[in-house]
Motif scaffolding. Sequence first.
Motif, PDB file in Angstrom:
ATOM      1  N   ASP A  37      -3.395  -9.902 -12.679  1.00 47.92           N
ATOM      2  CA  ASP A  37      -4.055  -9.145 -11.644  1.00 47.92           C
ATOM      3  C   ASP A  37      -3.621  -9.604 -10.155  1.00 47.92           C
ATOM      4  N   LYS A  38      -3.052 -10.899 -10.018  1.00 49.47           N
ATOM      5  CA  LYS A  38      -2.388 -11.250  -8.698  1.00 49.47           C
ATOM      6  C   LYS A  38      -1.191 -10.499  -8.616  1.00 49.47           C
ATOM      7  N   VAL A  39      -0.396 -10.104  -9.335  1.00 49.09           N
ATOM      8  CA  VAL A  39       0.715  -9.085  -9.068  1.00 49.09           C
ATOM      9  C   VAL A  39       0.193  -7.613  -8.791  1.00 49.09           C
ATOM     10  N   LEU A  40      -0.745  -7.102  -9.427  1.00 53.59           N
ATOM     11  CA  LEU A  40      -1.377  -5.961  -9.165  1.00 53.59           C
ATOM     12  C   LEU A  40      -1.961  -5.922  -7.578  1.00 53.59           C
ATOM     13  N   ASP A  41      -2.591  -7.053  -7.241  1.00 52.08           N
ATOM     14  CA  ASP A  41      -3.381  -7.246  -5.970  1.00 52.08           C
ATOM     15  C   ASP A  41      -2.020  -7.076  -4.819  1.00 52.08           C
ATOM     16  N   LEU A  42      -1.170  -7.861  -5.001  1.00 52.70           N
ATOM     17  CA  LEU A  42       0.076  -7.754  -4.122  1.00 52.70           C
ATOM     18  C   LEU A  42       0.895  -6.186  -3.705  1.00 52.70           C
ATOM     19  N   ILE A  43       0.865  -5.747  -5.059  1.00 47.51           N
ATOM     20  CA  ILE A  43       1.262  -4.328  -5.030  1.00 47.51           C
ATOM     21  C   ILE A  43       0.135  -3.355  -4.065  1.00 47.51           C
ATOM     22  N   GLU A  44      -0.771  -3.657  -4.360  1.00 46.14           N
ATOM     23  CA  GLU A  44      -1.886  -2.987  -3.582  1.00 46.14           C
ATOM     24  C   GLU A  44      -1.707  -3.091  -2.406  1.00 46.14           C
ATOM     25  N   ASP A  45      -1.549  -4.679  -1.697  1.00 41.02           N
ATOM     26  CA  ASP A  45      -1.791  -4.821  -0.436  1.00 41.02           C
ATOM     27  C   ASP A  45      -0.616  -4.357   0.162  1.00 41.02           C
ATOM     28  N   PHE A  46       0.647  -4.528  -0.535  1.00 36.49           N
ATOM     29  CA  PHE A  46       1.724  -3.962   0.076  1.00 36.49           C
ATOM     30  C   PHE A  46       1.828  -2.368   0.210  1.00 36.49           C
ATOM     31  N   GLY A  47       0.859  -1.694  -0.657  1.00 34.77           N
ATOM     32  CA  GLY A  47       0.672  -0.176  -0.548  1.00 34.77           C
ATOM     33  C   GLY A  47      -0.135   0.280   0.718  1.00 34.77           C
ATOM     34  N   ASN A  48      -0.553  -0.661   1.334  1.00 38.06           N
ATOM     35  CA  ASN A  48      -1.334  -0.369   2.556  1.00 38.06           C
ATOM     36  C   ASN A  48      -0.760   0.172   3.604  1.00 38.06           C
ATOM     37  N   GLU A  49       0.640  -0.351   3.729  1.00 31.23           N
ATOM     38  CA  GLU A  49       1.857   0.062   4.528  1.00 31.23           C
ATOM     39  C   GLU A  49       2.738   1.127   3.990  1.00 31.23           C
ATOM     40  N   TYR A  50       3.058   0.996   2.801  1.00 33.03           N
ATOM     41  CA  TYR A  50       4.083   1.940   2.217  1.00 33.03           C
ATOM     42  C   TYR A  50       3.130   2.621   1.126  1.00 33.03           C
ATOM     43  N   TRP A  51       3.055   3.890   1.112  1.00 29.50           N
ATOM     44  CA  TRP A  51       2.380   4.563  -0.180  1.00 29.50           C
ATOM     45  C   TRP A  51       3.033   4.600  -1.289  1.00 29.50           C
ATOM     46  N   PHE A  52       2.552   4.395  -2.495  1.00 21.07           N
ATOM     47  CA  PHE A  52       3.171   4.036  -3.800  1.00 21.07           C
ATOM     48  C   PHE A  52       2.328   5.286  -4.806  1.00 21.07           C
ATOM     49  N   ALA A  53       2.900   5.683  -5.522  1.00 23.06           N
ATOM     50  CA  ALA A  53       2.485   6.673  -6.553  1.00 23.06           C
ATOM     51  C   ALA A  53       2.081   6.001  -7.697  1.00 23.06           C
ATOM     52  N   ASN A  54       0.821   5.022  -7.495  1.00 22.39           N
ATOM     53  CA  ASN A  54       0.495   4.243  -8.527  1.00 22.39           C
ATOM     54  C   ASN A  54      -0.977   4.829  -8.762  1.00 22.39           C
ATOM     55  N   VAL A  55      -1.549   4.530 -10.053  1.00 23.29           N
ATOM     56  CA  VAL A  55      -2.539   5.106 -10.565  1.00 23.29           C
ATOM     57  C   VAL A  55      -3.843   4.410  -9.935  1.00 23.29           C
ATOM     58  N   GLY A  56      -3.708   3.093  -9.575  1.00 21.84           N
ATOM     59  CA  GLY A  56      -4.756   2.590  -8.832  1.00 21.84           C
ATOM     60  C   GLY A  56      -6.073   1.955  -9.495  1.00 21.84           C
TER      61      GLY A  56
END
Length: 275
Positions: A37-56
């Motif tokens: 969950d913590k790794v996912l949170d960081l991916i999402e946080d970083f995605g606020n600046e760089y758009w990532f094609a993740n399911v979310g």
Amino acid sequence: MAAGKRSEYTRTEGSEVKLLHYIFDQPKIHEIRGHPDKVLDLIEDFGNEYWFANVGRPKGEIVTKLIEEIRPRKMIELGGYVGYSAILFGDAVRRNGGERYISLELNPEFAAVANMLIELAGLRDFVHTIVGRSDESLKQLYASGEVEHVELLFIDHYKPAYTTDVQLCEELGMISLGSVLAADNVLFPGNPPYLRYVRSTVKEKRQVAKSYRAAKAFNTEGFSDRTISKYLGADSSPAFEVIGNPNIVYQSAPVQPAGDPDAIEVTRCVGIEAS
């Protein structure tokens, strides 16, 4: 991380590598290790600046509920990207008594990033990443005996390949009663050929099959030029000529989170009619 440091990564590296730096530069990285969950949170946080094609998380919850319902022994995903879905769903499969999560990713660089994050999340021994074309990898998984029956398949890769990869699984006999397919991006950017196929009746599919020759090219009807050009490329074609099995009976419908422009198409094999 300070904005200035992120801009340094912007100048010199791709966003996927920037993501690795962002996560592994965290001052309390030891508190993140082993916590999906913590790794996912960081991916999402970083995605606020760089758009990532993740399911979310909103659409991801649709699939995790399927995992809780089906409790697959093995689950496959087509399109691993940076490992977000492998971490989210792999963790769910493990918690529900599964044996392995198999992630198929075409791009070796994306797979390398994914593997580092999967290891950080504590899923290295559970998630198996295979690099290469999805159709070739699916056939090898079947031929080796690793996967003979699709329990739950998450589809989120080259959009024109959704239909041909499912048809390949049908021809191999991997899709049978109880198989469930969960396809992302069916509304945005959309996937008209796939939706038409999984929503068709056996009668409709048989009618098409009568005048249909095995696919030697991807059906790109309804896709933007950008979508067609991504990943495999505009000049790509399926590795195998496939027709599929028109006798498979599907029940298929989109599941859309409130306020989300996109949906997950959930498709269940509920039977196979006699030829």
